[in-house]
Structures are given as structure tokens and as C-alpha cells.
Design an enzyme around this catalytic site. Sequence first.
Site, PDB file in Angstrom:
ATOM      1  N   ALA A 238      56.008  28.375  36.325  1.00  0.00           N
ATOM      2  CA  ALA A 238      56.539  27.091  36.787  1.00  0.00           C
ATOM      3  C   ALA A 238      57.611  27.286  37.853  1.00  0.00           C
ATOM      4  O   ALA A 238      58.017  28.406  38.167  1.00  0.00           O
ATOM      5  CB  ALA A 238      57.091  26.311  35.603  1.00  0.00           C
ATOM      6  N   HIS A 239      58.113  26.184  38.367  1.00  0.00           N
ATOM      7  CA  HIS A 239      59.108  26.227  39.453  1.00  0.00           C
ATOM      8  C   HIS A 239      60.416  26.867  39.002  1.00  0.00           C
ATOM      9  O   HIS A 239      60.861  26.699  37.884  1.00  0.00           O
ATOM     10  CB  HIS A 239      59.364  24.842  40.046  1.00  0.00           C
ATOM     11  N   ASN A 240      60.978  27.616  39.935  1.00  0.00           N
ATOM     12  CA  ASN A 240      62.296  28.231  39.758  1.00  0.00           C
ATOM     13  C   ASN A 240      62.357  29.325  38.701  1.00  0.00           C
ATOM     14  O   ASN A 240      63.437  29.778  38.335  1.00  0.00           O
ATOM     15  CB  ASN A 240      63.366  27.169  39.449  1.00  0.00           C
TER      16      ASN A 240
END
Lengths: 355, 355, 355
Positions: A238-240
Site C-alpha cells: 500500500a501507499h507510503n
Amino acid sequence: MAGIIVQELADAVGGVLFGSGDILITGAASVNDAGPGDIVLAENEKYLAAARSSQATAVVVPEASSCDGKVVIQVENPRQAFSTILGLLASQLGVPSPGIDPSCRIGERVKYGQSISIGYGCYIGDDVTIGDGTIIHPLVYIGDGVRIGDNTVIHPNVTVYPGCEIGARVVIHAGTVIGSDGFGYIPVGSKQCKVPQIGNVTIEDDVEIGSNTSIDRAKTGTTRIGSGTKIDNLVHIAHNVKIGSGCLIVAQVGVAGSSEIGNCVTMAGQSGAKDHVHIDDGVVVAARAGVIGNLTKGVYSGFPARPHKEAMRAQAAYLRLPEMMKEIDNLKKQIEELNRRIADFGGDESGVESR
Amino acid sequence: MAGIIVQELADAVGGVLFGSGDILITGAASVNDAGPGDIVLAENEKYLAAARSSQATAVVVPEASSCDGKVVIQVENPRQAFSTILGLLASQLGVPSPGIDPSCRIGERVKYGQSISIGYGCYIGDDVTIGDGTIIHPLVYIGDGVRIGDNTVIHPNVTVYPGCEIGARVVIHAGTVIGSDGFGYIPVGSKQCKVPQIGNVTIEDDVEIGSNTSIDRAKTGTTRIGSGTKIDNLVHIAHNVKIGSGCLIVAQVGVAGSSEIGNCVTMAGQSGAKDHVHIDDGVVVAARAGVIGNLTKGVYSGFPARPHKEAMRAQAAYLRLPEMMKEIDNLKKQIEELNRRIADFGGDESGVESR
Amino acid sequence: MAGIIVQELADAVGGVLFGSGDILITGAASVNDAGPGDIVLAENEKYLAAARSSQATAVVVPEASSCDGKVVIQVENPRQAFSTILGLLASQLGVPSPGIDPSCRIGERVKYGQSISIGYGCYIGDDVTIGDGTIIHPLVYIGDGVRIGDNTVIHPNVTVYPGCEIGARVVIHAGTVIGSDGFGYIPVGSKQCKVPQIGNVTIEDDVEIGSNTSIDRAKTGTTRIGSGTKIDNLVHIAHNVKIGSGCLIVAQVGVAGSSEIGNCVTMAGQSGAKDHVHIDDGVVVAARAGVIGNLTKGVYSGFPARPHKEAMRAQAAYLRLPEMMKEIDNLKKQIEELNRRIADFGGDESGVESR
């Protein structure tokens, strides 16, 4: 596969050859699966016996071992040597010839290194940089501003969104997506409003990524995969998320937003981690485990993931549950009997109350 | 990203600006990650402190808050304002210029709206309809008879099978497949006979779908994703599933055939639902939960999915299992001792039988 | 879909027609979903009632059944007949016309059968063989040396790596990857060294594979999917796995390296199997189960997967755990009370020790 003569293979691994050096090796196989022309690995007596009765032509064995009827390469570390031999045979598999296929759509201000190959039907955006010796297979999309290091291989039907960075000696298998939007929404009334995802993804050097994996771009900043980390098929990052160096992320793992995974961490197949957790260097997360909090050094399993020994004890007890229920019933009956008998002694008719 | 001057951002969110309005904002970041040129969000004291010591140039803060040394935008709802600002910065990311790339293969009787963009190497089948302002990125396959609404964005390497319908303002990320056959077979002897899948998929307005997700066409009728629903990466939606409006379907979720999911339902990461279940409006299915029956309002977790409080109690007890086993052993010993002592009183040698 | 007159459908399934034979059937639906022009299936009284009040035009019913107001086809096996009818209607869905799209990049020494179709934007490597009647949809990558049998269909954006073999009458849905590298590394110090993967994948006849599935090539030898096996979406099959004939591998299943799955095995959705396990013919692995050892005939569920009845007993006990904890507490109190009372009789003040 044209093949390589066995003397050449023995020389390449510094091994001692027993048998005729000019025999051609055309493939490699496991001992159970080998046919004529194949080379196999026999690390110990069990495998030596199997190699002997196989159809293999040549065998890689430890020092002082032999294998009747086969061409033998003796080496100190057979597994390592076999890996090298596999690599030599693999290098015979067709790699595309250098050059840019005329069908490709190439953007403006693209910078190429030496000896690159870009296959049929690729889209290369504006301001892309591609390092020396890098191979981009057919039907790949590389968005604007993407930077790719030297000697990297990108397989067919891969999508790399604009602004992502790919290191050197990276391999990305078919169908994988690098840089799709993170899953970020703010509920406003009954609607979900999108939080724009304007960060990117950075894949460091020597990373390998399997097929049909998805790595989301950061909301802001970067989603980072550390150098030398290996990611299997159908993985969701997922993001980050930040993943350290030298990790193994096995098939169908999911890591939720902003989680941080240290160096040399293993996440085994179908495991997952919730968002914003921190996993220390060297941690092993067992198959199908679900991480819901920070983890310090050790092996973890189960859902929620716990130290493996503790999880095993609970697991063992779980399997004894029906038996435990019977034991509790039995204890109840014994206590009733005890109550009855004590009432007989003491003339107290009430007994101990059953609560 | 060229950047936007901070006065323009403040005006766009109706905020009060403290500091020089002509400073250029070139990006956005979290407070822990910000560099010069970035704007950050600081909703409360904790984040204000972090913002102060960060390298960020500008900060979005609640009314009456300040942040020494930074350009400040005060607003009533900082989160909402920051989202708007991210949107403005994102709109600076390159979008393809309108027009149809000459490389594309366009079928017969295709109807286009105004200002559409179809990128390099796309296949657009016969009788396709594409709404105003819709962007189709390179290497996308759109089958015969597909209808796509206005201002929709389809990312690279997406496949939309014939006959599917995509609404307005929909986003579909790379590698996703809309309309593959449902998994339907009838066993006849030892063979599995295919049940032809002649329905379609309908994606309503304002839906967003992540990368490498698969949504199967209906056997007959339609597999429907309701308006405003957001679906993450690597999600499986089987044939004839109906999902309502405003749902969040997080990464790696699977929903089996013909299940019906209401409005505003959350299915968290790696959860699943079996076929033919009904999930009411507003239900939350926790991460990794497995739904095996109909669910009414509430939060559910575990496998099989149960009301969350109940699941947590069973979970807590599970962790105490090894201790419970010891307690049962201890109770057994105490009862034996009681039996022995009662026998001493009563001269009854047999004691209570152990069953 | 132009449609087929109902007499033609009745004749095709050997049914008895009641009503006007020249009515055009333009689609099929479930009884709850049908509109004018649709044919539906009504296997029993419940569905006959629903069919009667639906907008369907025609109904397939068992012998001796009727359905007022509808055109009726009576057959001995309504389910089988309906499947045949679906197939006839599906065959009306557009299939690409034969021929090789001039946009394709075709390698050297490619051998084609009769009446093949290769769609827009495909890459076909050197030495590929393609059987009679096979359809390759747009934007597909077929690597060097791949062999494909007769009447096989490969959907858009599929990748088949070099050297893989695909049988006859196989269907591969969009986005699926056949032959990506197996996930094999040898740790040398803190680095993970790649074990080259030089085997291939063999997909036998009559296999169907869903969308966005990944099947890895063998390290050496072959990863084999047996004839007639059906694989759903987003499934991971690791290197050197052998799957038998007639299996059902449902969505999001993962099978780890070198595991062997027999014939007619079902692995239900989101289940998994670790590496090097053997699963016997006919075994059913329930949804979300995790196989960690060899399985002999039967149904298995849970993680670790156990015989289903045993797993259900443990599951039932698990749900009673909070109650069991209360019962144990209650037993403790009763024993304390018994101790107190015995001490009253016997003058022994110490009671039974609490261990």
C-alpha cells in the site's frame, strides 16, 4: 537451448571433472525429473542414489563423492555451484537484441544508456531515463519522468506510473503495476472523497518483483522497496509503506498503508500487516499470519500474530478443546457427587450452590 | 511539478494566509517527510510541533493555530482543505492531451464525446461509446459494445470485456480486468462442464478501482458495483455479485458468486465473503474476517465472522487457553484430594469415580 | 446479440416445446432478473412460481411441469439443457474473424494451424506453434518457443513466457501470467541469491484459467496443470507445482513450491497449501483453509487444515470458550466451598492447597 559442454561448466564453478569433458549439457532438472542431456544436483547420499538411477547425464556432487555411470563435477559447495550452472544455462535463453523497436511510442527528452533493448509495442513517456543494458520487454507502459537504472529487466505488460524510480539490476515480472494510487478517502457525509496521491514509488537496486503484484504510490513522499528485497506474485504493497533491504515478501502478502518493515524480514505466503505497524529487522512472519501491532525480533504466527511458541501453545490447546469441554463436564459431575456426600455427613441439605 | 504559489492555495480553500503569498509550493508531504517547497497538514498540537521542526515551507492549520517560522494557512476544516490542496497539486501532474493516438485500432460505429483522449496502442471494439472528457491510457483493451461515461479515466493495460458498462467519473487502475467469465461449472461425471457466462459488469458513477483487480461478468444479468464505491488492489468480485453505493472494499478481498453487499459497507483487507450471502447497509467486516452467512448492522470479525465483541471475547479466551488447561488439571487434583479426604471420613474406599 | 428462435433452442436440447416456436430469444437471465426476450431456468416449484411472475419470455422446465403465460421447453435435465442453451446464445457473442492483424509483431519460424485469429497489437516470438482455430485476443505476449494447441482462446493482456506449453481447448482470461520466474533464492550472507528458473509451465487440454492469475515456471522441469482443471481469478501457483486433472482451484488460492495436488481436488476460495505437500485425489479443501501437510481422502478445513468434522468440533468449542472460562471459575469456587466445609468437619484448617 543449444547447451554448454560439461568441461566449461566444471571450469566455471572451479570443480573437478570426472568423465568426458566434451559432452553437451542441454538442460538441468531435479533428480526425479531428469532426462538425457540434463545436469542434476546431488548434495547427499539420498540424492546421489536417485541421481544414479536417473536418466541425467551429469551430476554436481560434494567433494569425495562419486556417482557411477554419470559425468561428475565435484565441488566444495554443490548448491552454490548448481546455482551458477543454472545461471549459465539460463543465460542461453533468448534475450532480446539491443535496440528500440520501431513500433514503440517514445516521448520527448528520453535519455538512454548503452545497449538497451525496448521491445515491440512499448509506451515510453516524456523525460524518462533508462540505464545501460536495461531490457524492456514488449507491451510495457513507462510513464512520464520515470527513471530506470542499469541492467534492469522489465517483463511484458508491466505498468510503471509517472514519476516512479527503479534502480539497477531490478527485475519486474509480467503484469505487475508500480505506482497505482494509494487507497485514501475521507468520508464526507455518505460520500468517500479521494485524497489525491501525488507521491511516487522507489524500487532500489537488486530488487526482484514477481508477476501481477501491485505497489501503490505514496500519498506524498515515496513508497520504498529497499535494495535486494525480493517480492513474489500477487503481493499488495500500500501507499507510503517502507520495506528495508534483503527482505523476502512471499506470494499474496498484503502490507497496509504507512507500515514500516525493517531489513531481512520474511513475510511468508498469504500473511498480512495492518497499517502503521513497525516490524523490526530480521523478524519472520509465518504463513497466513496477520500482524496488527509492532513486532520486535523473533518469529510470529497466527492472527493476531504472536510469538510463534506462544501461538503454538494456544494452537495445541485449541485442538484439545473438545476434550477440555468433556473434562469440565466430568469435574462438574464429580463436584456434585462430592456435595451430595458431604451433605450426607453433615445433614446440610443445601449443598454447594451451582452458580 | 511546476508548483502553485501559496496565496493561490489559500484562496482556493477560503483560508487566512499568514506569511508571504508569493512563495512557490512544489509538493506536499507528511510532517515527518517534508522538504523545502512542501506544504503539510497539522491538525492538532502534536502535528503542529512536528511541522515546526520540519523542513516544510507551509502548513495548513485549524483556526486560531499558529506555526512559528512557517507560512500558515488557517482554515475551519484542515483535513478537507489539505485534500483540496493535494488535488490542485495533483492536477499539475501530466494528463494526456486530447485526441486519439493514430496507432490505436478503432472498431466500427464507435461514438466519442468531446475532448476525449485515447493513448498509444489501445484496442477499441465495435459499437463502443465513450463519454466527454474520458481518458483511456495506452495499451488498454475495450471490447465490443462497451459503454463508458463522461470524465472517466482508464489506466494502462486494463481489459474491459465486451458488453460491460462503465459510468461517469470512474477511475480504473492499471492491470485491472472487468468482465472476465464467472467461475461456473456443472460436474458431469468426472468432468467439469462450463456454464457459459453471457451477462456483463456494470460499474456505476464515481467508482474507483485499484490495480490488478478482477471483476467477473454475470452468468446472466449483471455484476453491479454501486455508485461511489471504492475498490482497492487485487480484489476478486465474482459473477452476479451486487455491491451497493459508497462501499470501501480494501485490498485482496474476495466476494464469491451472487453475494449482495448493501450501501456504505466496509470490507477490510484480506477479508472474504462466501457465495449467496447478504450483507446489510453500513456493516463493517474487519480485516481477514470470513463471512459465511447473512450479516445485519454491526461490526464483524474472525472466521467465521461473528459480532466483533463476541469475537473479541472468544479471542481473549483463546489466548488464555494454555492457562485454562493448567487450571483444569489443578481442579482435577483438588477434587482427587477432596475425594481422598472424604473417604477418610466416611470409610468409603471407592471415592468418586473418574469418568 | 441477435437472438435465436425458441424452436431452435428446444430442438437443440431435445425438448418438448409449448408455445409459439418462432419467438426470438435475445438473452438469458435468472428468474429474479429476467426481462422480455430472456429465457430462464425453473428446476422446481419455487423457481416455477418466480418464473411465472417474471418478465421472462421462455422457461426451461422439468418434464410434466408447466408455466402459465410463458413459452415452455420441457426437458429431462433442465440444468444441463439450460447450460447448452446458454452456450448457443454465447456463441452469438462476437468472436474475432480469422486472420492475423497486420499490427502484430510475428517472430521467425512461427507455425500456424487453420482458421486462427491473432488480434491487434500482439507479440508472437520466434518458433511459436499455434494450433487450428486458436484465438489470440489483442495485446497478448507469446514468448519464443511457446506451443499452443487447437481451439484455445487467450484473452487480452495475457503474458505467456518463452518455452511454455498450452494445450487444446484451453481458455486463459485477461491479465493472467504463465511462466514468470519461481520465487527461489539461496541466502549467502545477508544477500538473497537468485536460483535461475529455467523450467517451463505446461497447461494441459481443456484447462480454463481466470483473470490476473500467476503460474510460475519450474526451476527445472515443468509446473503442470492437468487436463480439465479449472482455475479462478488471482490464483498463485508456484514453481514445480503439479496439479492433476479435473480440479477446481477457486479465487485467491495460493499453492507453494513443488506441492502435488491429485485429480478432482477442490481448493475453495482463499485457501492455501504450503510447499512440498501432497494432496490426494478427490480431497476438498474448504474456503480459507491452510494446508501444512499431506492430505488423504476427505474434506479439510481450518488452519492448519484438519478433517472437517474435527475442525468443526474445535470451532464449536472455540465459540463456547468464554462460557468455559466462567464454568472453570465456578468450579473453583465450588471446590473452595467444599474445602471449607470439609475443614469444618475435620478440623484440618489448611484445606486443599491451591496450586
